[in-house]
Design a protein around this motif. Structure first.
Motif, PDB file in Angstrom:
ATOM      1  N   ILE A   1       9.174   3.216  -6.921  1.00  0.00           N
ATOM      2  CA  ILE A   1      10.369   3.658  -7.639  1.00  0.00           C
ATOM      3  C   ILE A   1      11.566   3.703  -6.694  1.00  0.00           C
ATOM      4  CG2 ILE A   1      11.441   5.575  -8.892  1.00  0.00           C
ATOM      5  CD1 ILE A   1       8.638   6.264  -9.948  1.00  0.00           C
ATOM      6  N   ALA A   2      11.327   4.198  -5.466  1.00  0.00           N
ATOM      7  CA  ALA A   2      12.413   4.322  -4.487  1.00  0.00           C
ATOM      8  C   ALA A   2      12.985   2.968  -4.091  1.00  0.00           C
ATOM      9  CB  ALA A   2      11.923   5.065  -3.250  1.00  0.00           C
ATOM     10  N   THR A   3      12.191   1.889  -4.213  1.00  0.00           N
ATOM     11  CA  THR A   3      12.668   0.561  -3.827  1.00  0.00           C
ATOM     12  C   THR A   3      13.316  -0.190  -4.985  1.00  0.00           C
ATOM     13  OG1 THR A   3      10.421  -0.310  -4.184  1.00  0.00           O
ATOM     14  CG2 THR A   3      11.033   0.277  -1.930  1.00  0.00           C
ATOM     15  N   LEU A   4      13.433   0.451  -6.141  1.00  0.00           N
ATOM     16  CA  LEU A   4      14.235  -0.119  -7.217  1.00  0.00           C
ATOM     17  C   LEU A   4      15.716   0.058  -6.865  1.00  0.00           C
ATOM     18  CD1 LEU A   4      12.280   1.197 -10.347  1.00  0.00           C
ATOM     19  CD2 LEU A   4      12.336  -1.156  -9.502  1.00  0.00           C
TER      20      LEU A   4
ATOM     21  N   THR B   1       5.911  11.642   5.139  1.00  0.00           N
ATOM     22  CA  THR B   1       7.119  10.987   4.637  1.00  0.00           C
ATOM     23  C   THR B   1       7.140   9.520   5.064  1.00  0.00           C
ATOM     24  OG1 THR B   1       8.284  13.093   4.884  1.00  0.00           O
ATOM     25  CG2 THR B   1       9.621  11.145   4.508  1.00  0.00           C
ATOM     26  N   ALA B   2       6.718   9.256   6.300  1.00  0.00           N
ATOM     27  CA  ALA B   2       6.665   7.880   6.788  1.00  0.00           C
ATOM     28  C   ALA B   2       5.693   7.039   5.971  1.00  0.00           C
ATOM     29  CB  ALA B   2       6.269   7.869   8.267  1.00  0.00           C
ATOM     30  N   ALA B   3       4.600   7.656   5.500  1.00  0.00           N
ATOM     31  CA  ALA B   3       3.628   6.924   4.690  1.00  0.00           C
ATOM     32  C   ALA B   3       4.268   6.424   3.400  1.00  0.00           C
ATOM     33  CB  ALA B   3       2.430   7.818   4.373  1.00  0.00           C
ATOM     34  N   MET B   4       5.128   7.252   2.798  1.00  0.00           N
ATOM     35  CA  MET B   4       5.800   6.832   1.575  1.00  0.00           C
ATOM     36  C   MET B   4       6.734   5.660   1.850  1.00  0.00           C
ATOM     37  SD  MET B   4       8.341   8.903  -0.991  1.00  0.00           S
ATOM     38  CE  MET B   4       9.782   8.516  -0.008  1.00  0.00           C
ATOM     39  N   ILE B   5       7.498   5.739   2.942  1.00  0.00           N
ATOM     40  CA  ILE B   5       8.415   4.658   3.282  1.00  0.00           C
ATOM     41  C   ILE B   5       7.647   3.383   3.617  1.00  0.00           C
ATOM     42  CG2 ILE B   5      10.212   3.917   4.881  1.00  0.00           C
ATOM     43  CD1 ILE B   5      11.055   6.137   2.939  1.00  0.00           C
ATOM     44  N   ALA B   6       6.540   3.523   4.369  1.00  0.00           N
ATOM     45  CA  ALA B   6       5.736   2.358   4.757  1.00  0.00           C
ATOM     46  C   ALA B   6       5.132   1.670   3.547  1.00  0.00           C
ATOM     47  CB  ALA B   6       4.642   2.774   5.733  1.00  0.00           C
ATOM     48  N   ASN B   7       4.784   2.446   2.529  1.00  0.00           N
ATOM     49  CA  ASN B   7       4.226   1.858   1.305  1.00  0.00           C
ATOM     50  C   ASN B   7       5.262   1.099   0.485  1.00  0.00           C
ATOM     51  OD1 ASN B   7       1.257   2.456   0.645  1.00  0.00           O
ATOM     52  ND2 ASN B   7       1.958   4.407   1.485  1.00  0.00           N
ATOM     53  N   GLY B   8       6.531   1.266   0.830  1.00  0.00           N
ATOM     54  CA  GLY B   8       7.580   0.589   0.073  1.00  0.00           C
ATOM     55  C   GLY B   8       7.958  -0.776   0.607  1.00  0.00           C
ATOM     56  N   GLY B   9       7.244  -1.265   1.636  1.00  0.00           N
ATOM     57  CA  GLY B   9       7.607  -2.545   2.238  1.00  0.00           C
ATOM     58  C   GLY B   9       7.607  -3.708   1.267  1.00  0.00           C
ATOM     59  N   TRP B  10       6.537  -3.830   0.487  1.00  0.00           N
ATOM     60  CA  TRP B  10       6.462  -4.935  -0.468  1.00  0.00           C
ATOM     61  C   TRP B  10       7.489  -4.775  -1.585  1.00  0.00           C
ATOM     62  CZ3 TRP B  10       4.125  -9.291   0.652  1.00  0.00           C
ATOM     63  CH2 TRP B  10       3.088  -9.288   1.585  1.00  0.00           C
ATOM     64  N   GLY B  11       7.802  -3.532  -1.938  1.00  0.00           N
ATOM     65  CA  GLY B  11       8.851  -3.301  -2.938  1.00  0.00           C
ATOM     66  C   GLY B  11      10.206  -3.754  -2.434  1.00  0.00           C
TER      67      GLY B  11
ATOM     68  N   TRP C   1       8.546  -7.167 -10.435  1.00  0.00           N
ATOM     69  CA  TRP C   1       7.913  -7.268  -9.115  1.00  0.00           C
ATOM     70  C   TRP C   1       7.129  -5.992  -8.800  1.00  0.00           C
ATOM     71  CZ3 TRP C   1       8.216 -11.155  -5.201  1.00  0.00           C
ATOM     72  CH2 TRP C   1       7.708 -10.767  -3.953  1.00  0.00           C
ATOM     73  N   ASN C   2       7.771  -4.838  -8.990  1.00  0.00           N
ATOM     74  CA  ASN C   2       7.109  -3.582  -8.662  1.00  0.00           C
ATOM     75  C   ASN C   2       5.965  -3.256  -9.615  1.00  0.00           C
ATOM     76  OD1 ASN C   2       8.898  -3.366  -6.581  1.00  0.00           O
ATOM     77  ND2 ASN C   2       9.679  -1.364  -7.133  1.00  0.00           N
ATOM     78  N   ILE C   3       6.087  -3.660 -10.877  1.00  0.00           N
ATOM     79  CA  ILE C   3       4.975  -3.480 -11.818  1.00  0.00           C
ATOM     80  C   ILE C   3       3.777  -4.321 -11.368  1.00  0.00           C
ATOM     81  CG2 ILE C   3       4.182  -3.974 -14.163  1.00  0.00           C
ATOM     82  CD1 ILE C   3       6.946  -3.129 -15.152  1.00  0.00           C
ATOM     83  N   LEU C   4       4.049  -5.540 -10.921  1.00  0.00           N
ATOM     84  CA  LEU C   4       2.967  -6.395 -10.415  1.00  0.00           C
ATOM     85  C   LEU C   4       2.309  -5.779  -9.178  1.00  0.00           C
ATOM     86  CD1 LEU C   4       4.491  -9.981 -10.810  1.00  0.00           C
ATOM     87  CD2 LEU C   4       2.563  -9.010 -12.068  1.00  0.00           C
ATOM     88  N   LEU C   5       3.113  -5.199  -8.300  1.00  0.00           N
ATOM     89  CA  LEU C   5       2.549  -4.529  -7.125  1.00  0.00           C
ATOM     90  C   LEU C   5       1.651  -3.369  -7.542  1.00  0.00           C
ATOM     91  CD1 LEU C   5       5.603  -4.369  -4.670  1.00  0.00           C
ATOM     92  CD2 LEU C   5       3.634  -5.915  -4.565  1.00  0.00           C
ATOM     93  N   TRP C   6       2.098  -2.609  -8.527  1.00  0.00           N
ATOM     94  CA  TRP C   6       1.295  -1.489  -9.031  1.00  0.00           C
ATOM     95  C   TRP C   6      -0.007  -1.998  -9.641  1.00  0.00           C
ATOM     96  CZ3 TRP C   6      -0.044  -0.649 -14.213  1.00  0.00           C
ATOM     97  CH2 TRP C   6      -0.692   0.551 -14.467  1.00  0.00           C
ATOM     98  N   TRP C   7       0.056  -3.075 -10.406  1.00  0.00           N
ATOM     99  CA  TRP C   7      -1.130  -3.643 -11.061  1.00  0.00           C
ATOM    100  C   TRP C   7      -2.114  -4.174 -10.018  1.00  0.00           C
ATOM    101  CZ3 TRP C   7      -2.980  -8.773 -11.371  1.00  0.00           C
ATOM    102  CH2 TRP C   7      -4.013  -8.966 -12.295  1.00  0.00           C
ATOM    103  N   ILE C   8      -1.593  -4.853  -8.995  1.00  0.00           N
ATOM    104  CA  ILE C   8      -2.464  -5.366  -7.930  1.00  0.00           C
ATOM    105  C   ILE C   8      -3.140  -4.211  -7.203  1.00  0.00           C
ATOM    106  CG2 ILE C   8      -2.474  -6.554  -5.693  1.00  0.00           C
ATOM    107  CD1 ILE C   8      -0.222  -8.340  -6.819  1.00  0.00           C
ATOM    108  N   GLY C   9      -2.387  -3.146  -6.942  1.00  0.00           N
ATOM    109  CA  GLY C   9      -2.967  -1.974  -6.295  1.00  0.00           C
ATOM    110  C   GLY C   9      -4.066  -1.347  -7.118  1.00  0.00           C
ATOM    111  N   ARG C  10      -3.859  -1.252  -8.424  1.00  0.00           N
ATOM    112  CA  ARG C  10      -4.875  -0.696  -9.323  1.00  0.00           C
ATOM    113  C   ARG C  10      -6.127  -1.564  -9.339  1.00  0.00           C
ATOM    114  NH1 ARG C  10      -4.614   4.208 -12.059  1.00  0.00           N
ATOM    115  NH2 ARG C  10      -5.380   3.203 -13.953  1.00  0.00           N
ATOM    116  N   ARG C  11      -5.938  -2.875  -9.317  1.00  0.00           N
ATOM    117  CA  ARG C  11      -7.078  -3.795  -9.305  1.00  0.00           C
ATOM    118  C   ARG C  11      -7.895  -3.623  -8.027  1.00  0.00           C
ATOM    119  NH1 ARG C  11      -8.477  -7.807 -13.277  1.00  0.00           N
ATOM    120  NH2 ARG C  11      -8.940  -9.153 -11.492  1.00  0.00           N
ATOM    121  N   LYS C  12      -7.212  -3.446  -6.896  1.00  0.00           N
ATOM    122  CA  LYS C  12      -7.917  -3.268  -5.628  1.00  0.00           C
ATOM    123  C   LYS C  12      -8.736  -1.984  -5.638  1.00  0.00           C
ATOM    124  CE  LYS C  12      -4.808  -5.892  -2.608  1.00  0.00           C
ATOM    125  NZ  LYS C  12      -3.856  -5.811  -1.484  1.00  0.00           N
TER     126      LYS C  12
END
Length: 268
Positions: free
Chosen positions: A40-43, A207-217, A251-262
């Protein structure tokens, strides 16, 4: 109504609309985990309103040129994120965010020395993501994500910061042109406000973990900027902005879907 008063009232309305968007996005983010929160933050929460109001004042060619200037700045923001993530492991919020902003400003000044093309922007982003995405991996997970307790000033602070950014971009765009407007529009105001609020409360590593997770976004955000640049003149500003926003969201919905699949695959 005098021209100056009309401009001030219109600017105030634009700031209020941008602030309302940030309040809504912030409330959704706080009810999500670090991964969803990062998506959401990378929107385009801050850049989006800035570009919408630029489009109201300028033609499609101006928007296209501004987006071209913003494209390499997205790469600069990736290094801002990396600098914060590394510093946040051991440093305070002020030092971590301040150091990251020094990196952003320094690289943005260097970026202004070049005359950018779309290909150049792609190369800059490819280099940034090639360095930052692998570097983020070791910081993406924490043993336990602390509970975030919101304070009364958190969301108003974010809203004020984004509204101020909108005011600066809209006001200066009449004098500084599309290149500087596109650069300022991507100033990491949302990332800075979020990290300054969360870092003292839940700690730097979390906090860094949240920012690091936003790279693909952030990569999807860069693609959206490229789409805006390419589509603005042939389709018009309104259609191009809508297409860019849809690109970022899909793009971000696809990232969320890929994460759920994993996750589902690992549970089998």
């Amino acid at each position: 109504m005098p021209t100056d008063l009309s401009f001030i009232l219109l600017l105030a309305l634009r700031m209020a609309l941008a602030a309302a968007l940030v309040v809504t996005a912030s409330m959704v983010t706080e009810r999500s985990g670090p991964v969803i929160g990062a998506l959401i933050a990378t929107l385009p929460i801050s850049a989006g309103p800035s570009y919408v109001f630029l489009a109201l004042d300028h033609n499609a060619a101006f928007i296209s040129e501004s987006a071209l200037a913003s494209f390499p700045i997205n790469a600069v923001t990736m290094f801002y994120c990396l600098a914060y993530v590394v510093l946040a492991q051991r440093r305070s919020a002020v030092v971590s965010v301040g150091g990251a902003l020094v990196v952003w400003i320094g690289l943005a000044v260097i970026e202004r020395l070049f005359s950018w093309t779309l290909l150049g922007g792609f190369i800059a982003n490819a280099i940034a993501f090639g360095i930052c995405i692998p570097a983020f991996k070791r910081f993406q997970h924490v043993e336990k994500m602390p509970l975030v307790t919101r304070r009364w000033y958190d969301i108003p602070l974010r809203a004020i910061m984004v509204a101020t950014l909108v005011a600066i971009v809209v006001s200066l765009s009449r004098w500084v042109g599309p290149f500087v407007s596109g650069t300022i529009a991507l100033f990491p105001v949302v990332l800075s406000s979020v990290t300054m609020i969360l870092h003292p409360r839940i700690g730097g590593p979390a906090t860094a973990a949240m920012i690091a997770n936003g790279g693909w976004g952030m990569m999807g955000f860069g693609v959206a900027i490229a789409v805006l640049h390419l589509a603005a003149v042939p389709l018009g500003s309104a259609a191009a902005l809508s297409l860019a926003l849809a690109t970022s969201i899909v793009w971000n919905i696809l990232l969320w879907w890929i994460g759920r699949r994993k996750v589902a695959t690992k549970m089998r």
